[in-house]
Write an enzyme that holds these catalytic residues in place. Structure first.
Site, short mmCIF file in Angstrom:
data_model
loop_
_atom_site.label_atom_id
_atom_site.label_comp_id
_atom_site.label_asym_id
_atom_site.label_seq_id
_atom_site.Cartn_x
_atom_site.Cartn_y
_atom_site.Cartn_z
N GLY A 290 0.76 -1.34 0.05
CA GLY A 290 -0.07 -0.10 -0.01
C GLY A 290 0.79 1.25 0.04
N SER A 291 0.49 2.37 0.84
CA SER A 291 0.81 3.46 0.78
C SER A 291 2.43 3.61 1.18
CB SER A 291 0.22 4.52 1.49
OG SER A 291 -1.12 4.64 0.67
N THR A 292 2.83 2.62 1.86
CA THR A 292 4.21 2.55 2.60
C THR A 292 5.38 2.70 1.60
OG1 THR A 292 4.14 0.29 2.78
CG2 THR A 292 3.37 1.57 4.67
N VAL A 293 4.90 2.28 -0.01
CA VAL A 293 6.05 2.29 -0.76
C VAL A 293 5.90 3.70 -1.48
CG1 VAL A 293 5.88 -0.02 -1.18
CG2 VAL A 293 4.40 1.59 -2.72
N LYS A 294 5.09 4.70 -1.29
CA LYS A 294 4.94 6.02 -2.02
C LYS A 294 6.17 6.78 -1.70
CE LYS A 294 0.04 6.60 -2.07
NZ LYS A 294 -1.12 6.99 -1.32
#
Length: 577
Positions: A290-294
């Site tokens: 999810g958003s942790t790779v943004k």
């Protein structure tokens, strides 16, 4: 001699010669065996009376980085029997069963089924006191062996990492299996003389000394392991979650300082062990991050040279149509236009997707690969998964967008922690290690130093800026990180489960000189919320705060000391009034 009347005198002489020859051969063999080749008779004699009893070798000690024991070998007694001998002492069977703590009928049936054998285990892993109580009965045909049994002082706190051994003291899970050859000792042997009935006549001595296994010092800090395990367990109870994982890494050395998983099990008592509780989820379970790779997608944007931190992206109306798919932002605050830091603070899927369209999916894929996502960590942990980082010859818009905000790929918690440790280490990738390192391993610069430092500052704003993930803050320290919430895929079918999420938070601290990186994964929280900033961020705050203090890392965000006030001047009236 003259043989009168013999028809064939030469035959008689031939027989006499043959008999004399045989006597000579036998006589020579007797002399040879007793004078020259006496080892032959000795070997055959020893084969009928000399026996070699194995001397067990204990496994090497496993400790944490500070010398605290995590796995030790304790002496135990194994009781065995010769059923052929024991058959003659049937009247002692009930007393033997009581001493062994077994049902007399079950023991009788067991001995009856193995009556023709000469060796049978009666009980293994007894305490020395229990073994002495059995041998004190002096029942013919009952004997004992000294063995070692593994004991784990930290119990369920380190169960998934350390693993356990089987009844023969061989590693079967975790570090016990991964380092089995290093930990296992080499058994010795003792030479004894026994009669034809197997009774001991004489103890000749040690024929070969046992070699104990080598000790192993892990990178784990048991203090941090207890802290992580406690806070993760409390989070699961508070959020009514199914499972969870937590990883803490040393940013500068790559050492794994803590790995906690829930649910767990007690390796010292595995009678009611459930297989699901044995999984080291931090290394085995893969998930969409999810958003942790943004922030990693932001690394790719800055490294490309096409984007600067001050650049802005129009995100209004917070949705973006791509073919038959629609990308939406969960948070619509921050206005219609966001700068790069604002995209991370608001976790804008639309904003990061538009950046991804500009730089291309290949650029994001390459940076994700460089920081360790979808790659082997090199730890060699049994059953560890690599995950999946998709690559395409031609990147369609849908796949480019989903990759940029953490869907369409799968990682493990320790891979995600490794990626954040690389960002915190100014773009230098350090190999991970489960063993304590005396000297840090060589690092590789995989992301430009300036780019990594820029993203560090953005991630600090994520936790400190208005509208950010304030629950991740640690009093006295500047921390940086990013929350994420990912829907769980359906097992055995395409698509996602309804109302099933993973709540994530990944970050590092202190920001001015990062030392620790941590990842928190909460699986299927069932409380009032499921967002990573609501569920996982508070766990990160408690664990990171405790870890920084335990590691004596100096605070970098203390409030300024109050200015000294001038002393009050006494009035001329003697202080009255």
């Amino acid at each position: 001699m003259k043989l009168d009347g013999a028809l064939y005198p030469w035959r008689f002489r031939l027989v006499i010669v043959l008999l004399l020859g045989m006597v000579a051969v036998i006589s020579w063999r007797i002399v040879d065996l007793h004078v020259f080749d006496h080892d032959f008779l000795k070997a055959h004699g020893d084969a009928r009376s000399v026996r070699h009893i194995p001397i067990p070798a204990h496994r090497g000690l496993i400790t944490d980085r500070n010398g605290e024991p995590l796995a030790v070998s304790t002496p135990v007694t194994t009781v065995w029997a010769n059923p052929k001998e024991l058959a003659a002492a049937r009247q002692h069977w009930p007393a033997l069963a009581v001493a062994l703590g077994q049902d007399p009928q079950v023991l009788s049936q067991k001995l009856g089924q193995n009556a023709e054998r000469e060796f049978l285990y009666l009980a293994r892993g007894l305490t020395p006191e229990q073994g002495e109580a059995v041998l004190a009965l002096k029942i013919p045909g009952v004997y004992s062996l000294e063995e070692f049994r593994r004991f784990y002082p930290a119990g369920e706190v380190t169960a998934h990492l350390i693993g356990f051994t089987d009844v023969d003291d061989r590693g079967r899970e975790g570090v016990e299996l991964a380092f089995d050859q290093w930990l296992a000792g080499v058994p010795g042997s003792r030479q004894v003389l026994k009669d034809r009935r197997g009774h001991l006549i004489k103890d000749v001595g040690v024929a070969r000394n046992a070699k104990p296994g080598k000790a192993l010092a892990l990178s784990i800090d048991l203090r941090l392991q207890y802290l992580a395990s406690r806070e993760l367990r409390n989070a699961l109870v508070e959020n009514k979650a199914k499972a969870g994982s937590l990883v803490i890494l040393d940013v500068q050395t790559g050492e794994v300082l803590a790995i906690a998983n829930q649910p767990t099990y007690n390796p010292n008592n595995r009678r009611n062990l459930q297989p699901a509780a044995m999984r080291n989820r931090a290394m085995i379970d893969v998930f969409e991050p999810g958003s942790t790779v943004k922030p990693i997608s932001m690394l790719a944007a800055l490294e490309s040279g096409r984007w600067k931190p001050s650049d802005t992206v129009e995100v209004y109306p917070h949705s973006l149509r791509i073919g038959r798919f629609t990308i939406r932002d969960v948070s619509r605050g921050g206005g219609p236009v966001l700068d790069l830091a604002g995209i991370l603070i608001r976790s804008s899927n639309v904003g990061i997707s538009k950046i991804a369209f500009d730089i291309g999916g290949e650029s994001i894929y390459r940076v994700m690969q460089q920081v360790g996502l979808g790659q082997d960590t090199g730890l060699g942990f049994p059953g560890e998964q690599v995950g999946n980082l998709p690559n395409h010859r031609k990147w369609p818009q849908a796949e480019t967008a989903t990759l940029s905000y953490g869907y369409g790929l799968s990682v493990t918690a320790i891979q995600l922690a490794h990626a954040y440790a690389t960002i915190a280490n100014n773009g230098r990738l350090v190999p991970l290690s489960l063993a304590r390192l005396d000297q840090p391993a060589n690092s590789t610069q995989v992301v430009p130093d300036e780019v990594a430092r820029t993203v560090q500052g953005m991630l600090q704003q994520v936790t400190e800026a208005p509208g950010g993930v304030y629950r991740a803050q640690v009093p006295g320290y500047h921390v940086a990180g990013k929350s994420g919430t990912a829907r769980k895929t359906s097992a055995g079918s395409k698509g996602y489960q309804q109302n099933a999420y993973r709540s994530l938070f990944a970050g590092f601290a202190p920001t001015n000189n990062p030392r620790l990186a941590a990842v928190v994964v909460i699986d299927e929280p069932g409380g009032e919320g499921y967002y990573g900033g609501l569920v996982s961020a508070p766990v990160f705050s408690k664990v990171m705060g405790g870890a920084l203090r335990l590691m004596n890392i100096a605070p970098d965000n203390l409030p300024p000391l109050p200015e000294a006030q001038p002393a009050a001047t006494l009035s001329g009236n003697g202080g009255r009034g």
